[in-house]
Design a protein around this motif. Structure first.
Motif, PDB file in Angstrom:
ATOM      1  N   SER A 152       0.841  -1.200   0.000  1.00 25.63           N
ATOM      2  CA  SER A 152       0.000   0.000   0.000  1.00 25.63           C
ATOM      3  C   SER A 152       0.870   1.241   0.000  1.00 25.63           C
ATOM      4  CB  SER A 152      -0.914   0.022   1.228  1.00 25.63           C
ATOM      5  OG  SER A 152      -0.151   0.212   2.397  1.00 25.63           O
ATOM      6  N   GLY A 198      -8.136  -1.027  -2.318  1.00 29.89           N
ATOM      7  CA  GLY A 198      -8.368   0.215  -3.048  1.00 29.89           C
ATOM      8  C   GLY A 198      -7.976   1.372  -2.166  1.00 29.89           C
ATOM      9  N   LYS A 199      -8.957   2.173  -1.752  1.00 23.53           N
ATOM     10  CA  LYS A 199      -8.678   3.331  -0.919  1.00 23.53           C
ATOM     11  C   LYS A 199      -9.254   3.124   0.473  1.00 23.53           C
ATOM     12  CE  LYS A 199      -8.629   6.818  -4.541  1.00 23.53           C
ATOM     13  NZ  LYS A 199      -9.176   8.113  -4.965  1.00 23.53           N
ATOM     14  N   GLU A 256      -4.968   9.077   3.486  1.00 18.80           N
ATOM     15  CA  GLU A 256      -5.584   8.046   2.672  1.00 18.80           C
ATOM     16  C   GLU A 256      -4.574   6.973   2.325  1.00 18.80           C
ATOM     17  OE1 GLU A 256      -8.618   9.017  -0.538  1.00 18.80           O
ATOM     18  OE2 GLU A 256      -6.761   8.731  -1.658  1.00 18.80           O
ATOM     19  N   GLN A 257      -5.040   5.718   2.352  1.00 21.56           N
ATOM     20  CA  GLN A 257      -4.205   4.580   1.999  1.00 21.56           C
ATOM     21  C   GLN A 257      -4.752   3.968   0.717  1.00 21.56           C
ATOM     22  OE1 GLN A 257      -4.112   1.618   5.063  1.00 21.56           O
ATOM     23  NE2 GLN A 257      -2.497   0.449   4.094  1.00 21.56           N
ATOM     24  N   LYS A 258      -3.839   3.679  -0.222  1.00 24.77           N
ATOM     25  CA  LYS A 258      -4.212   3.044  -1.481  1.00 24.77           C
ATOM     26  C   LYS A 258      -3.457   1.739  -1.606  1.00 24.77           C
ATOM     27  CE  LYS A 258      -4.650   7.466  -3.857  1.00 24.77           C
ATOM     28  NZ  LYS A 258      -4.119   8.300  -4.931  1.00 24.77           N
TER      29      LYS A 258
END
Length: 144
Positions: free
Chosen positions: A74, A105-106, A126-128
């Protein structure tokens, strides 16, 4: 005996004033961090960031290691405030955290961390990516 009591009270008052003055000298700044994390059981993370403190920008190196159930990769972008620092170098140190999480995803991230210097990070972002974790992790920040 009475002189000793007056001396104790005076020393206590002086210590209180010094403590209050040191808290009053503490300031806050803002921080932005980009962190890439990947792992399979043992995870690692690396990234960079910027501390803005008293009108100046200071580049940061970010690294970390985690151990536990970690699988995936991530990228996390965090921003927020740094409190209780007197100089930029107070931000340097290890911030420890234990936790569980998953992102597909997010995903939103919110965290409050403290280091050995008393610096307090209040971060959100935010983590992707695709990552599942149940681990103990440490985040190390240093000035470049």
């Amino acid at each position: 005996m009475k002189i000793l009591s007056v001396l104790k009270v005076g020393l206590l008052a002086l210590a209180t004033l010094i403590g209050a003055a040191s808290l009053a000298n503490a300031a806050e700044g803002s921080i932005s961090i980009r962190l890439v994390k990947a792992g399979f059981v043992v995870g690692g993370s690396a990234g960079d960031g910027v501390l803005t403190f008293q009108g100046r920008k200071y580049p940061l190196s970010v690294g970390g290691l985690s151990y536990g159930f970690t699988f995936g990769a991530s990228e996390t972008r965090l921003h927020g405030t740094v409190k209780n620092i007197r100089r930029p170098s107070d931000i340097a140190g290890v911030y420890a955290q234990g936790g569980a999480g998953a992102a597909l995803g997010k995903g939103a991230q919110v965290v409050v961390l403290t280091n050995q210097n008393g610096a307090i990070l209040e971060l959100s972002g935010e983590q992707k990516g695709v990552i599942v974790s149940l681990d103990l992790s440490g985040l190390a920040l240093s000035l470049k």
